[in-house]
Structures are given as C-alpha cells and as structure tokens.
Design a protein around this motif. Sequence first.
Motif, mmCIF file in Angstrom:
data_model
loop_
_atom_site.group_PDB
_atom_site.id
_atom_site.type_symbol
_atom_site.label_atom_id
_atom_site.label_comp_id
_atom_site.label_asym_id
_atom_site.label_seq_id
_atom_site.Cartn_x
_atom_site.Cartn_y
_atom_site.Cartn_z
ATOM 1 N N PRO A 54 9.017 -23.197 -11.317
ATOM 2 C CA PRO A 54 8.558 -22.559 -10.080
ATOM 3 C C PRO A 54 7.857 -23.492 -9.115
ATOM 4 C CG PRO A 54 8.143 -21.126 -11.949
ATOM 5 C CD PRO A 54 8.614 -22.435 -12.519
ATOM 6 N N GLU A 55 6.993 -24.386 -9.629
ATOM 7 C CA GLU A 55 6.265 -25.270 -8.722
ATOM 8 C C GLU A 55 7.200 -26.214 -7.992
ATOM 9 O OE1 GLU A 55 5.201 -26.751 -12.970
ATOM 10 O OE2 GLU A 55 5.962 -24.929 -12.000
ATOM 11 N N TYR A 56 8.338 -26.575 -8.610
ATOM 12 C CA TYR A 56 9.327 -27.407 -7.917
ATOM 13 C C TYR A 56 9.947 -26.627 -6.758
ATOM 14 C CZ TYR A 56 9.520 -29.787 -12.574
ATOM 15 O OH TYR A 56 9.245 -30.407 -13.764
ATOM 16 N N ALA A 57 10.365 -25.409 -7.065
ATOM 17 C CA ALA A 57 11.031 -24.592 -6.045
ATOM 18 C C ALA A 57 10.088 -24.276 -4.885
ATOM 19 C CB ALA A 57 11.554 -23.300 -6.673
ATOM 20 N N ILE A 58 8.831 -23.949 -5.204
ATOM 21 C CA ILE A 58 7.854 -23.648 -4.151
ATOM 22 C C ILE A 58 7.655 -24.868 -3.261
ATOM 23 C CG2 ILE A 58 5.422 -23.125 -3.704
ATOM 24 C CD1 ILE A 58 5.503 -21.421 -6.308
ATOM 25 N N CYS A 59 7.490 -26.021 -3.871
ATOM 26 C CA CYS A 59 7.377 -27.275 -3.109
ATOM 27 C C CYS A 59 8.566 -27.434 -2.171
ATOM 28 C CB CYS A 59 7.299 -28.454 -4.082
ATOM 29 S SG CYS A 59 7.477 -30.102 -3.347
ATOM 30 N N GLY A 60 9.774 -27.155 -2.674
ATOM 31 C CA GLY A 60 10.978 -27.303 -1.861
ATOM 32 C C GLY A 60 11.015 -26.362 -0.678
ATOM 33 N N PHE A 61 10.637 -25.109 -0.902
ATOM 34 C CA PHE A 61 10.645 -24.143 0.199
ATOM 35 C C PHE A 61 9.611 -24.495 1.265
ATOM 36 C CE2 PHE A 61 12.987 -21.264 -2.665
ATOM 37 C CZ PHE A 61 13.914 -20.754 -1.772
ATOM 38 N N ILE A 62 8.409 -24.861 0.849
ATOM 39 C CA ILE A 62 7.374 -25.208 1.826
ATOM 40 C C ILE A 62 7.746 -26.490 2.565
ATOM 41 C CG2 ILE A 62 4.952 -25.762 2.158
ATOM 42 C CD1 ILE A 62 5.427 -22.864 1.371
#
Length: 481
Positions: free
Chosen positions: A259-267
């Motif tokens: 999740p932290e990877y995906a959140i980083c990508g979206f932001i």
Amino acid sequence: MTRLTRPRRLSAGLAATALVLTTLGAATAASAVPAPVAAAEPGPLMNYVVNTKASPGHVRKVEKAVKAAGGTVLVSYQQIGVVVAQSTNPDFKTAVRSGRDGREVQSVGATRTAAVTDGTAAAAAPAPAGASSEREVLGAPVPDPRENEQWDLSQIKADQAHKITDGSRKVLVGINDSGVDDTHPDLAPNFDAKDSVNCTTNGVPDRTVGAWRPTTSPHGTHVAGTVAAARNGVGIVGVAPGVRIASVKVVNDSGFIYPEYAICGFIWSAERHMDVTNHSYFIDPYEYWCKDNGDQGAVQEAVRRAVAYSTGRGVLAVAAAGNSNYDLANKTTDTGSPNDSTPVSRTLDKNCLNMPTELPHVITVASTVQGGARSGFSNFGLNKIDVAAPGSAILSTAPGGGYRTMSGTSMASPHVTGVAALVKSAHPWWGPLEIEAALRKQADDTACPAVPDARCTGTTKNNAFFGEGNVDALDAVKRGW
C-alpha cells in the motif's frame, strides 16, 4: 494485471513540488513530547498507515504519537491525512492511539503481514507462489517486430485514430508499474526522466537517476510500449506514440505492490501534474481489502484518499480488472490472501475491494482476445467493468531493447490508458471525469457471447464481460461533444 503486478533518497527537486512530506528522520514542530510508552519486547519490523484529518496540525500530532509509540515516521501526506510509519513495537497499533496526540488517530493498520525487508538483500528474493509478477503469461521474445504485427491497434482503431492525432507532447502519462527501461529505442524519445520516481523502499520517493528502471521484471516496460512506443521507424508503435511517459516504480523486486508504494505513486502522479496513470496491478498482500475495523479497513481508507486526491488534481487512473476469472460484482470467498505469508480462506462481501481497480473514478478494464471475445482469465462483473480492450498475446517492448508478447488484463489496461491520452490530446481542457465519460460513451457496444453464458449479465450497452464496450480510439478522438 500484475498482482503485479521504485527507492531511496529525496532529491532537491522534490522540494520544488507541491508535495508536502515528512521523510525519515524529519523534525516536527516543537511541542510537548508525550511520555514514552513502556518498552515492549521488539517484534518484527512492520510498516503501518496511520490516518488522521487532512491538515498540517493533525498530521504533526500523529507524527509525535508515532514516535511516542516507538515508531519512526517514514513519510507523511498532509494533503490526505496519512502518515506511513515503521516500528518493531508489537503493540504499536494500540500505543499510537494512547496519549493526547494519539487522540488524533482515526485508524491505523499494518500494510503487510510479513516483516519489512525493503532496502535489504532479502527484498530481492524470488517472489513466492502467487506473487503478482507471476500472473502474466509471457510469450517468447520477438526479435524483429513490426507495426503490422500489432493486431491490437487495428482492433481498437488506433491505427485510424493516428491519422487524426498521435497525441500531444503536453500530455504526460504515468506508468505506475515495475519500472520502465528508458534506454529502449522505442521508449527513449518519449521518456520524461524528471517526473520519474521509485517508490519501492517503504513508499519514500527516490529520484536517484535510473532508480525508476526495472530490475527483475519486464512488465512495466511492456506496458509502457503499449501506451506510447514512439513512431520512429523502430520496432512497434504505441496507442499514443506522441505523448510523454514517466516511470512511477511501485512494484518491488519480488513482485509486490504494498500500500505505501501505491500511495506514494498516486500522490507523486498528482503533484507532478500527470494527465493519465496506468495501474496494471492489485495492491498486496490482499487481493481484496475488506472495510473492517483493523488493518484492511485502515489501508483501504488511506488508498482511497490517495486516489481521490489524485483525481481531484486532474489525473485519470486506469486499472486492470485482474486475471482471476472472478465476478467482482458477486464476491464470495478469497483463498489466496495474504500472499506475502500464509493465505487463509475467508468470506468476502461488497465492502471487500480489489484496489485500486474498484475505487471511485478508476477506469476498470477487462481483457479481450483477437476478434473481440473475452479473455478467459479476465475478471468481470456487472457495473464493475467500465470498458474492455485487447489483452491476450500483445506484442510490446521489453527491457534491453527487445520485444515480446505478454497476456493479461495488465496488457489490456494500457490500451485504454493510451486512448485516454489521445482524448486528452484532442481535448486538452477536459479533466478526468470528462475523459472517463468519453471513454464510456465512445466504446463500441459489445454483446454477451452468442452461446449463452450465465455470468454475462446485463445488456449490449453495459454488461458484465465488456462493460460499456470495447474501447474505440477513433471515435474517442474524432467526435465532439
């Protein structure tokens, strides 16, 4: 879709963006420090999302609560009220809620079930059975590919759309995946290094030159070629060969997208003003994240906020539906999650979501074969699938300057991403919701199979297999509203 499915230092360039982060070791505003909780026997190193109100003050208080609970702040997103933390305190989830600052915590959840190995040699270990990088079917590399081998382009009428536009250089597409080989001759002309990043070390953006490149997987490079391989007399042509692409590496060397990877990508995509992003993955370690009062619910909320923020900043997200031949509209059980430790059989309900594909305003793409029929592996579901696109035996770019065929909804999604980039090129004033509406409206209505299949519910205009139809690049760029 890859369950596939980037790493370390923040450069000065990041400070120039609107991204408001607190990185590892960053200082917080001075205030009274809560009394530390009693030290517990150290447990495994784990990462957590901690949700609070989206304001600098609330985030600062939660950062202090994290430290008082024996944790470390990895990165904070004041824009959405999410703090990513790390701790060996086995009671971290309880401890972070204690004390005055802990009252600001709305929810907290572990982002994985296995201990964190990001940034260590263990992170490069082979992916266990079920890892998303193994979910795509790789064909033999193609040594001398040509545009006339790309049946998928003619099937969605991209070849005809190119007579109107190849896409605008002003349009930027984020390839949120396993990394892109920007040295590939078919990708280098359209690659944007300054907007590329690696998010796979604890979700902390790393802009080190080349950190966005693939290390163990051809997946992201293949996806990138379908979106925007250049029209340069070499190899193949992408759906939108005139737009720019950036690599947003969110898949680690073992094939996991935490999740932290995906959140980083979206932001990151939002703050870099991307127009469209492709997400050919589901977020690990759960194929379906359930809205509970524990880890899964907290993670679902954090990711939902990141996607909503990205959409609000003008980014359209396109995602693969998944390769489990599963009815997303009628979920029953999941026997493969968590996939980073020991899977357990569990009952699903409507609040259990495949992320990011089932989140609001994310375009969900099913896969078709040559001729337009549904690919047998493709997930489906009435009012879950938005549109369909070619995803079986797709020829595209591979790391090292090569080409190969791959199959999966991961290969279908970038066709729609490319069409969305063409739509944005033709209508630069449109935002995500307008592009989403255009993709739906201009798709070619596709009926359920002639031989009845009880799973294909709905009508010709909207059904479980094809959504609102097979994406149509020509109509999407030539018709006015």
